[in-house]
Design a protein around this motif. Structure first.
Motif, PDB file in Angstrom:
ATOM      1  N   TYR A 152       0.832  -1.203   0.000  1.00  0.00           N
ATOM      2  CA  TYR A 152       0.000   0.000   0.000  1.00  0.00           C
ATOM      3  C   TYR A 152       0.869   1.256   0.000  1.00  0.00           C
ATOM      4  CZ  TYR A 152      -3.486   3.467   0.894  1.00  0.00           C
ATOM      5  OH  TYR A 152      -4.276   4.570   0.754  1.00  0.00           O
ATOM      6  N   ALA A 153       1.914   1.250   0.823  1.00  0.00           N
ATOM      7  CA  ALA A 153       2.786   2.422   0.915  1.00  0.00           C
ATOM      8  C   ALA A 153       3.401   2.759  -0.435  1.00  0.00           C
ATOM      9  CB  ALA A 153       3.878   2.175   1.948  1.00  0.00           C
ATOM     10  N   ALA A 154       3.786   1.739  -1.190  1.00  0.00           N
ATOM     11  CA  ALA A 154       4.420   1.960  -2.481  1.00  0.00           C
ATOM     12  C   ALA A 154       3.416   2.218  -3.595  1.00  0.00           C
ATOM     13  CB  ALA A 154       5.286   0.751  -2.849  1.00  0.00           C
ATOM     14  N   GLY A 155       2.140   1.974  -3.333  1.00  0.00           N
ATOM     15  CA  GLY A 155       1.123   2.118  -4.360  1.00  0.00           C
ATOM     16  C   GLY A 155       0.247   3.335  -4.140  1.00  0.00           C
ATOM     17  N   LEU A 156      -0.981   3.095  -3.694  1.00  0.00           N
ATOM     18  CA  LEU A 156      -1.901   4.211  -3.481  1.00  0.00           C
ATOM     19  C   LEU A 156      -1.382   5.192  -2.446  1.00  0.00           C
ATOM     20  CD1 LEU A 156      -5.394   2.445  -3.519  1.00  0.00           C
ATOM     21  CD2 LEU A 156      -4.383   3.902  -5.281  1.00  0.00           C
ATOM     22  N   GLY A 157      -0.530   4.715  -1.553  1.00  0.00           N
ATOM     23  CA  GLY A 157       0.042   5.596  -0.546  1.00  0.00           C
ATOM     24  C   GLY A 157       0.973   6.650  -1.095  1.00  0.00           C
ATOM     25  N   GLN A 158       1.329   6.561  -2.377  1.00  0.00           N
ATOM     26  CA  GLN A 158       2.202   7.553  -2.997  1.00  0.00           C
ATOM     27  C   GLN A 158       1.424   8.629  -3.739  1.00  0.00           C
ATOM     28  OE1 GLN A 158       5.637   7.697  -2.583  1.00  0.00           O
ATOM     29  NE2 GLN A 158       5.107   6.143  -1.044  1.00  0.00           N
ATOM     30  N   GLN A 159       0.104   8.585  -3.661  1.00  0.00           N
ATOM     31  CA  GLN A 159      -0.699   9.627  -4.312  1.00  0.00           C
ATOM     32  C   GLN A 159      -0.734  10.854  -3.408  1.00  0.00           C
ATOM     33  OE1 GLN A 159      -4.542   8.422  -5.730  1.00  0.00           O
ATOM     34  NE2 GLN A 159      -5.346  10.501  -5.674  1.00  0.00           N
ATOM     35  N   PRO A 160      -0.214  11.991  -3.857  1.00  0.00           N
ATOM     36  CA  PRO A 160      -0.149  13.174  -2.983  1.00  0.00           C
ATOM     37  C   PRO A 160      -1.529  13.721  -2.643  1.00  0.00           C
ATOM     38  CG  PRO A 160       1.368  13.370  -4.850  1.00  0.00           C
ATOM     39  CD  PRO A 160       0.460  12.224  -5.149  1.00  0.00           C
ATOM     40  N   GLY A 161      -1.686  14.186  -1.426  1.00  0.00           N
ATOM     41  CA  GLY A 161      -2.935  14.793  -0.993  1.00  0.00           C
ATOM     42  C   GLY A 161      -2.982  14.938   0.509  1.00  0.00           C
ATOM     43  N   ILE A 162      -4.068  15.506   1.008  1.00  0.00           N
ATOM     44  CA  ILE A 162      -4.177  15.764   2.441  1.00  0.00           C
ATOM     45  C   ILE A 162      -5.160  14.836   3.139  1.00  0.00           C
ATOM     46  CG2 ILE A 162      -3.539  18.183   2.216  1.00  0.00           C
ATOM     47  CD1 ILE A 162      -6.527  18.866   2.474  1.00  0.00           C
ATOM     48  N   GLY A 163      -5.867  13.996   2.406  1.00  0.00           N
ATOM     49  CA  GLY A 163      -6.847  13.112   3.024  1.00  0.00           C
ATOM     50  C   GLY A 163      -6.216  11.829   3.527  1.00  0.00           C
ATOM     51  N   ASN A 164      -7.009  11.037   4.239  1.00  0.00           N
ATOM     52  CA  ASN A 164      -6.534   9.754   4.738  1.00  0.00           C
ATOM     53  C   ASN A 164      -6.123   8.854   3.584  1.00  0.00           C
ATOM     54  OD1 ASN A 164      -6.926  10.316   7.458  1.00  0.00           O
ATOM     55  ND2 ASN A 164      -9.067   9.664   7.400  1.00  0.00           N
ATOM     56  N   GLY A 165      -5.034   8.136   3.783  1.00  0.00           N
ATOM     57  CA  GLY A 165      -4.558   7.186   2.790  1.00  0.00           C
ATOM     58  C   GLY A 165      -3.622   7.765   1.762  1.00  0.00           C
ATOM     59  N   LEU A 166      -3.433   9.081   1.757  1.00  0.00           N
ATOM     60  CA  LEU A 166      -2.616   9.730   0.735  1.00  0.00           C
ATOM     61  C   LEU A 166      -1.243  10.104   1.278  1.00  0.00           C
ATOM     62  CD1 LEU A 166      -5.282  12.030  -0.956  1.00  0.00           C
ATOM     63  CD2 LEU A 166      -4.640   9.695  -1.514  1.00  0.00           C
ATOM     64  N   LEU A 167      -0.402  10.586   0.383  1.00  0.00           N
ATOM     65  CA  LEU A 167       0.946  11.014   0.725  1.00  0.00           C
ATOM     66  C   LEU A 167       0.899  12.497   1.077  1.00  0.00           C
ATOM     67  CD1 LEU A 167       3.907   9.886   0.746  1.00  0.00           C
ATOM     68  CD2 LEU A 167       4.166  10.960  -1.511  1.00  0.00           C
ATOM     69  N   PRO A 168       1.134  12.854   2.327  1.00  0.00           N
ATOM     70  CA  PRO A 168       0.962  14.253   2.744  1.00  0.00           C
ATOM     71  C   PRO A 168       1.966  15.183   2.066  1.00  0.00           C
ATOM     72  CG  PRO A 168       1.010  12.755   4.640  1.00  0.00           C
ATOM     73  CD  PRO A 168       1.473  11.975   3.452  1.00  0.00           C
ATOM     74  N   PRO A 169       1.667  16.490   2.053  1.00  0.00           N
ATOM     75  CA  PRO A 169       2.645  17.462   1.551  1.00  0.00           C
ATOM     76  C   PRO A 169       3.962  17.352   2.314  1.00  0.00           C
ATOM     77  CG  PRO A 169       0.491  18.491   1.863  1.00  0.00           C
ATOM     78  CD  PRO A 169       0.396  17.120   2.462  1.00  0.00           C
ATOM     79  N   GLY A 170       5.051  17.617   1.614  1.00  0.00           N
ATOM     80  CA  GLY A 170       6.370  17.499   2.214  1.00  0.00           C
ATOM     81  C   GLY A 170       7.106  16.251   1.798  1.00  0.00           C
ATOM     82  N   TYR A 171       6.397  15.308   1.169  1.00  0.00           N
ATOM     83  CA  TYR A 171       7.016  14.106   0.608  1.00  0.00           C
ATOM     84  C   TYR A 171       7.030  14.210  -0.915  1.00  0.00           C
ATOM     85  CZ  TYR A 171       6.375  11.805   5.157  1.00  0.00           C
ATOM     86  OH  TYR A 171       6.413  11.471   6.494  1.00  0.00           O
ATOM     87  N   ALA A 172       7.972  13.514  -1.533  1.00  0.00           N
ATOM     88  CA  ALA A 172       7.964  13.337  -2.980  1.00  0.00           C
ATOM     89  C   ALA A 172       7.569  11.896  -3.265  1.00  0.00           C
ATOM     90  CB  ALA A 172       9.342  13.631  -3.576  1.00  0.00           C
ATOM     91  N   PRO A 173       6.735  11.639  -4.279  1.00  0.00           N
ATOM     92  CA  PRO A 173       6.388  10.256  -4.610  1.00  0.00           C
ATOM     93  C   PRO A 173       7.631   9.433  -4.930  1.00  0.00           C
ATOM     94  CG  PRO A 173       4.928  11.782  -5.743  1.00  0.00           C
ATOM     95  CD  PRO A 173       6.025  12.606  -5.133  1.00  0.00           C
ATOM     96  N   LEU A 174       7.580   8.142  -4.626  1.00  0.00           N
ATOM     97  CA  LEU A 174       8.710   7.264  -4.907  1.00  0.00           C
ATOM     98  C   LEU A 174       9.014   7.248  -6.397  1.00  0.00           C
ATOM     99  CD1 LEU A 174       7.949   4.052  -2.787  1.00  0.00           C
ATOM    100  CD2 LEU A 174       9.674   5.794  -2.291  1.00  0.00           C
ATOM    101  N   PRO A 175      10.282   7.360  -6.770  1.00  0.00           N
ATOM    102  CA  PRO A 175      10.639   7.120  -8.168  1.00  0.00           C
ATOM    103  C   PRO A 175      10.263   5.694  -8.560  1.00  0.00           C
ATOM    104  CG  PRO A 175      12.446   8.161  -6.995  1.00  0.00           C
ATOM    105  CD  PRO A 175      11.444   7.765  -5.971  1.00  0.00           C
ATOM    106  N   THR A 176      10.099   5.461  -9.855  1.00  0.00           N
ATOM    107  CA  THR A 176       9.627   4.173 -10.344  1.00  0.00           C
ATOM    108  C   THR A 176      10.475   3.013  -9.848  1.00  0.00           C
ATOM    109  OG1 THR A 176       8.780   5.262 -12.330  1.00  0.00           O
ATOM    110  CG2 THR A 176       9.062   2.874 -12.426  1.00  0.00           C
ATOM    111  N   LYS A 177      11.790   3.177  -9.871  1.00  0.00           N
ATOM    112  CA  LYS A 177      12.647   2.070  -9.481  1.00  0.00           C
ATOM    113  C   LYS A 177      12.502   1.734  -8.009  1.00  0.00           C
ATOM    114  CE  LYS A 177      17.123   0.075 -10.373  1.00  0.00           C
ATOM    115  NZ  LYS A 177      18.380   0.186 -11.169  1.00  0.00           N
ATOM    116  N   LEU A 178      12.339   2.744  -7.154  1.00  0.00           N
ATOM    117  CA  LEU A 178      12.134   2.467  -5.736  1.00  0.00           C
ATOM    118  C   LEU A 178      10.776   1.825  -5.502  1.00  0.00           C
ATOM    119  CD1 LEU A 178      13.683   5.569  -3.897  1.00  0.00           C
ATOM    120  CD2 LEU A 178      14.740   3.395  -4.540  1.00  0.00           C
TER     121      LEU A 178
END
Length: 846
Positions: A662-688
């Motif tokens: 989950y962390a590597a998938g939907l958890g990388q979608q930026p946003g402020i709601g539950n389940g999302l990647l909060p501001p201040g993070y960058a989404p994982l690059p594809t290889k990671l």
């Protein structure tokens, strides 16, 4: 004689009934199927989605109808900062204090009435402010005449009985308790109320207001849920604009003195409904739990993912912040007691032990957060530049104000007389920040707020300082160009900083402000105490209160006296992480990278930094070298890994793999709601992202029959992407499955560096280059790419099922309508005819 087929009509009815039944079942499925994980969150993808602007009104004495106030976020709130800005106001004028007339007063309130809160439901009464400013407190209902003189404090609209000294408006808590003693609930050191905020000469102004949820302020209860199914307790942000008149029409030359809670002032309020995330309303008590521990660099992301994971997977993933060494011990603790830990440096298993997998889950960074107000204003300065040597000076207590000394003494402790009093007095700081507009304050200011304890991020920060020639030279005892040298107490206590992973404060200097109280000495730690963690650093920085003491109170019993900074004079720095800095709306300093550029932490610069990282000594774990020369890189970028032993029991391995996927998938979608990647993070690059999925698969598989050590993919990061594209196939979230196939083409993270310098090295020449304006400011990207995953997470599976059911619904309805017609056609054709048979013409006998 023809025979009539009497079965056609019943068959048609059966076909129609069957189609309707299929459609009905599909519709029920669409209704009853659980909402995919993160669906609610995806509706709130940014602060601007819930920004609200309201206008003031014309009052009997002052006209606020041109005033427009905006709050930049009003939904999905928690303990955080929100930006409050306005236009169309009258410029603040001085009186006995710098804030005499035309200013704003802001407070957090509570109450479930749709019309907003009552004035006794607000946190107000003892906010710190400048001397001679008295428009504070909860006293209302003054008599017009007191001791034979006009008081200018009475309010014709006030409903409470008037007295010469005024009536204290009681505070009513969310539970209905009332008290005139607000110190039972908050003090001048803990309140979030803003007593006075100025409006500029252009009629605009802004401030960051720190909201408190029911977890921090139970008397307000914001976001608390009373029972299952109940709505979260409602809260409000109230802005009370003040003009040039008191409620009785007076315009005293010394400035306004009445409380904003006085009825006439309260009538001019502008109210914003603030929707907090429910507290304690997501995860079912008693369902399966899996502990996770580790670095707080991932804390904001983990707490965002927890509600989605516990509702979609029926597993409560607890999180506990712990020191890096303890995390490593727990990861390697064995099949029964082992846990998943979040680290920046690898967890190395001993030879013969089950391998440890490392799954990258977040990309963020350390930040020097700041709360510095422009001189004569309450606006935050827009830019701050620091290099490694300035950070080294702050961390080694090398400024005079970092060391205790009697009042008026110039040289503190054993520091050199050439050492500056504080950061803003340092010629190097002035050179990096020409035209600095911060407050002009002669008194000492607290240095950099840092947490106590060992951590991976502290080790990386010291590594950055050692990689910079100027900072390393300073730490080795050599003076800078202006003669400033490292604190000899630090140099003596820490002669070798090659493995330092904490922030020591070894200066032994103490003073006794009162010789009769030898148990209350003042030291460096007293003046600038440790914070509990990076989150606490951010809170102290936003509040401009480091909880330090420079003197002893005169109250009984004697104690240390904390003195928070006052509005219009804020200058506070704190070491925090980029996600927490974003949460509390702190400014973040641009730092000098090894390529000679000053770079701010943004999604774009964090992504560029990861792209330049090389593989470290442990396969699959990047060497997070802050000294690498990568154009546009932010030097304190960090990748956080979820580390878990393959020797864990099968249930734990499967559950932790669920978290990783989950962390590597939907958890990388930026946003402020539950389940999302909060501001201040960058989404994982594809290889990671791919590496994380492979690590999850390996974790589920468990330890091989005979192996040991550490494992987690391999290779440098190479190309990166701001969003992940779906590709290949993978197993389900909870099963073993396979790693994601090759990722589709990935877009850029978005945004570009705002400018570049020539390739200056981080030496003295870089200082001069910075003063000339060279920079990679790393402005905020235009937008986020949505992070997706090749792994089928529960959200994706549920989403796919919904589409299938929707198709079935349409087909069922179509079948119920068209089926009988098709059946009729089939019967006619079966009898050798057609729906519209051709006529056969007889040609007669041959």
């Amino acid at each position: 004689m023809s025979v009539r087929d009497t079965t056609g009509k019943p068959r048609a009815l059966m076909v129609r009934a069957g189609g309707l039944l299929v459609a009905l079942l599909a519709a029920v499925g669409l209704v009853l199927l659980p909402v995919p994980a993160g669906s609610q969150a995806r509706a709130a993808s940014g602060t601007s989605d819930s920004a609200v602007t309201k206008s003031g009104t014309k009052g009997p004495l002052d006209d606020f109808s041109k005033l427009k106030v905006t709050v930049d976020q009003t939904k999905d709130l928690t303990d955080q900062g929100v930006k409050v800005s306005w236009t169309g106001g009258a410029p603040t004028k001085t009186g006995a204090s710098p804030f005499g007339f035309d200013f704003m007063q802001i407070m957090e309130c509570w109450g479930n009435s749709p019309n907003g809160p009552d004035r006794d439901q607000c946190e107000w009464g003892n906010a710190p402010t400048v001397s001679d400013f008295t428009a504070i407190g909860r006293r209302v209902a003054y008599t017009h005449i007191a001791n034979g003189t006009v008081t200018d404090l009475d309010d014709p609209r006030e409903s409470l009985p008037a007295t010469p000294s005024g009536q204290v408006l009681p505070l009513r808590t969310v539970t209905g308790d009332t008290s005139t003693d607000v110190t039972k609930y908050f003090t001048s050191l803990t309140t979030n109320a803003q007593a006075v905020v100025a409006t500029g000469s252009d009629g605009t102004g802004e401030t960051i207001f720190t909201l408190a949820s029911g977890e921090q302020a139970d008397y307000a209860g914001c976001g608390k849920v009373a029972s299952a199914g109940a709505q979260p307790s409602q809260c409000w942000l109230v802005v009370v604009p003040r003009g040039e008149h008191e409620p009785d029409g007076a315009a005293p030359s010394y400035g306004l003195r009445t409380s904003p809670l006085s009825q006439s002032n309260w009538d001019q309020r502008i109210v914003f409904k603030m929707d907090f995330k429910p507290i304690g309303a997501y995860c079912t008590v008693g369902q399966k739990e899996q502990p996770t521990i580790g670095s707080e660099m991932a804390q904001e992301a983990i707490t965002s993912w927890q509600p989605t994971l516990c509702t979609s997977q029926n597993v409560n993933f607890d999180y506990l912040e712990q020191s890096s060494e303890y995390v490593r011990q727990q990861v390697l603790a064995g099949s029964q007691n082992g846990q998943l830990g979040f680290v920046q440096d690898p967890v190395v298993a001993s030879p013969g032990s089950p391998p440890v997998v490392h799954a990258p889950v977040t990309v963020s960074g350390l930040a020097i957060g700041y709360n510095i107000e422009a001189n004569g204003s309450t606006r935050q300065v827009p830019r701050l530049r620091l290099n490694a040597r300035l950070i080294a000076k702050l961390l080694t207590e090398s400024y005079q104000c970092d060391v205790a000394a009697p009042h008026g003494q110039i040289v503190h402790g054993k520091l050199s007389k050439n050492n500056a009093q504080k950061l803003i007095d340092d010629p190097e700081f002035a050179q990096l920040n020409p035209g600095f507009t911060g407050p002009v304050v002669s008194a000492c200011r607290a240095g950099l707020q840092v947490p106590q304890g060992q951590s991976d991020y502290a080790e990386i920060l010291w590594r950055w300082l050692r990689s910079d020639p100027d900072a390393k030279s300073f730490l080795d005892g050599k003076p800078d160009e202006w003669g400033m040298t490292v604190n000899p107490a630090f140099r003596s206590a820490e002669p070798d900083i090659s493995s330092l992973n904490e922030f020591p404060k070894p200066d032994p200097t103490t003073i006794l402000p009162r010789p009769d109280l030898p148990n209350l000495p003042i030291s460096a730690v007293t003046m600038n105490p440790y914070a509990s963690d990076l989150h606490d650093d951010a809170i102290r920085t936003r509040a401009a209160n480091n909880k330090g003491a420079w003197s002893i109170s005169t109250s009984l019993p004697p104690s240390y006296e904390q003195t928070p900074q006052l509005p219009g004079q804020y200058f506070m720095l704190g070491l925090t992480d980029t996600a927490t800095a974003a949460k509390y709306r702190l400014g973040t300093a641009e730092l000098l990278n090894a390529d000679g550029q000053y770079v701010a932490p943004t999604e774009d610069t964090l992504t560029k930094t990861v792209a330049g990282m090389k593989e470290g000594s442990v396969a699959g774990v990047l060497d997070q070298d802050p000294g690498l020369k990568t154009s546009g890189a932010y030097p304190l970028t960090m990748v956080t890994y979820a580390a878990a032993s393959t020797g864990l029991n099968a249930t734990s391995r499967s559950d932790y793999a669920t978290l990783i996927r989950y962390a590597a998938g939907l958890g990388q979608q930026p946003g402020i709601g539950n389940g999302l990647l909060p501001p201040g993070y960058a989404p994982l690059p594809t290889k990671l992202h791919d590496q994380a999925l492979a690590a999850a698969t390996q974790l589920v598989a468990g330890a091989p029959a005979s192996s040991g050590g550490t494992s987690a993919g391999s290779g440098d990061v190479g190309g990166t992407s701001g969003g992940l594209s779906t590709g290949g196939s993978s197993g389900s979230l909870t099963g073993g499955g396979t790693s994601a196939g090759s990722a589709g083409s990935a877009g850029s993270a978005g945004g570009t560096a705002a400018g570049t310098t020539s390739g200056a090295t981080p030496s003295s020449s870089a200082t001069a280059a910075a003063a000339a304006g060279g920079s990679t400011s790393g402005g905020s990207p235009n937008g986020h790419n949505v992070a997706e995953t090749g792994s089928k997470t529960p959200g994706l599976l549920l989403g796919a099922v919904r589409w299938v059911l929707l198709v079935v619904l349409i087909v069922g309805i179509a079948g119920s309508l068209a089926g009988p017609l098709l059946l009729r056609a089939g019967m006619i054709r079966a009898g050798g005819g057609a729906m519209f048979p051709f006529r056969k013409f007889s040609r007669g006998p041959a």
